[in-house]
Design an enzyme around this catalytic site. Structure first.
Site, PDB file in Angstrom:
ATOM      1  N   ASP A  90       0.852  -1.222  -0.006  1.00 52.11           N
ATOM      2  CA  ASP A  90      -0.045  -0.140  -0.066  1.00 52.11           C
ATOM      3  C   ASP A  90       0.979   1.198   0.062  1.00 52.11           C
ATOM      4  OD1 ASP A  90       0.863   0.357   2.582  1.00 52.11           O
ATOM      5  OD2 ASP A  90      -0.656  -0.312   3.631  1.00 52.11           O
ATOM      6  N   ASP A 270      -8.025  -7.566   1.558  1.00 47.62           N
ATOM      7  CA  ASP A 270      -7.123  -7.899   2.493  1.00 47.62           C
ATOM      8  C   ASP A 270      -7.638  -7.165   3.937  1.00 47.62           C
ATOM      9  OD1 ASP A 270      -5.529  -5.096   3.760  1.00 47.62           O
ATOM     10  OD2 ASP A 270      -6.288  -4.706   1.913  1.00 47.62           O
TER      11      ASP A 270
END
Length: 372
Positions: A90, A270
């Site tokens: 990320d 996720d």
């Protein structure tokens, strides 16, 4: 990266994503390895016991410690961790937002103070990509401007304006780097913001779909809204997300969230929930959650879930796990995490099978009936 849609069942999709490091069958759940490791597990656990095809690592944490240049010295995340399958990283924006360490967003990036030593840093749309190039991650996420919910409409408007501006900077920078030979095996996903405002989400999605991202993510959910608001937002924005690219719902969530959002067309998920809950003694089963620390399990010689074939359920009893938890034995964290992640990975695998067989709605009905 190659992407193909194998089968649809309503809006639910079974797809295949091929990166330089693995073939990923969707729907997929990605275990979260915040600092380059899924808590209590190593690369062999992930590959040989769980058969995970992709995991997530966090740019914010790895940027601060050990630093991207050190990771690069070891051959990127794959060489550093010895997990030689796919990594998604990320941008670090969510951690800067959630840790609230003197964070300040401006039109060009995010100022934040390290939660480790108080040092000051500045993430920009290009700097977070440079960090992820060092990591060698297979899928890189762009920097986005995240807001907590509920949010003032003016703040939501500013969020999508910044997110679109940063997305354009990021994709242009990535294309330039590729021309110079950097990031050739790395893919980049855009992130759609807009809170629970359907018009804002639509505008942001349409703007990002005009850019040549390899995939698109829905960000800014599971940050204070209700489940119904989440589901309605995903359902509203999905028609405006290009169906020819992977769709990723960030930071979500519960088993129910996965089933509901697959039905709405999401491919990738996720969440820290399976490992965090494992460490706290909450284990997922086909019939709901159990609290293994409860005294009612002290004499229980059955597995966590009689329907589960994970390493933990095949070898250990509820009574033993209850003992390990009460004794604060570190082995408990590994065994519980292996079970919970096995549950999540097999949940999405079973959903995929149902989609391929055209039986997703039957699967959903059975999924909920076991929990009633």
């Amino acid at each position: 990266m190659k992407f193909q849609i194998d089968k649809t069942d309503g809006n639910a999709r079974a797809c295949t994503i091929t990166t330089a490091h693995s073939v990923i069958k969707t729907p997929i759940f990605m275990p979260v390895g915040t600092v380059g490791a899924v808590k209590s597990l190593d690369a062999l656990d992930l590959k040989e016991i769980l058969d995970a095809k992709i995991i997530l690592a966090n740019t914010y944490h790895m940027f601060l410690r050990p630093g991207s240049k050190i990771v690069k010295e070891f051959g990127g995340l794959h060489g550093f961790t010895k997990f030689d399958r796919s990594f998604l990283t990320d941008s670090g924006g969510f951690q800067a937002f959630s840790l609230r360490t003197n964070t300040k967003n401006d039109d060009d990036g995010i100022h934040f103070k390290s939660h480790i030593d108080g040092s000051l840093h500045y993430f920009t749309p290009t700097s977070v990509l440079d960090t992820q190039y060092d990591f060698g991650s297979d899928i890189m996420m762009i920097l986005d401007d995240l807001v907590a919910l509920p949010a003032d409409p003016k703040r939501v408007k500013l969020s999508i304006e910044r997110t679109i501006k940063w997305a354009k900077k990021a994709i242009n920078y990535h294309l330039q780097k590729r021309e110079s030979g950097v990031g050739l095996n790395q893919n980049i996903f855009g992130i759609i913001q807009g809170g629970t405002d359907e018009n804002a989400r639509k505008f942001c999605a349409q703007s990002l779909c005009e850019l040549p991202f390899d995939g698109l993510a829905i960000g800014g959910l599971s940050v204070g809204e209700t489940n119904r608001e989440m589901y309605d937002t995903v359902e509203a924005v999905m028609p405006y997300i290009d169906s020819a690219r992977p769709r990723y719902l960030m930071g979500v969530g519960t088993p129910e969230d996965i089933v509901e959002n697959v039905e709405r067309g999401v491919d990738m998920f996720d969440c820290v929930m399976p490992t965090r809950n494992a460490r706290n003694g909450t284990l997922f089963t086909s019939f709901g959650k159990i609290n293994i620390k409860s005294a009612r399990f002290i004499h229980d010689d059955t597995p966590i879930d009689p329907c589960c074939d994970c390493y933990t359920c095949k070898n250990y009893s509820r009574g033993y796990l209850n003992h390990l938890y009460r004794a604060r034995e570190i082995t408990f964290y590994r065994l519980a995490s292996l079970h919970n992640l096995h549950y999540y990975l097999h949940l999405v695998s079973d959903i995929r099978t149902a989609i391929l067989e055209g039986k997703f709605l039957e699967f959903k009905k059975d999924f909920y009936s076991k929990r009633s």
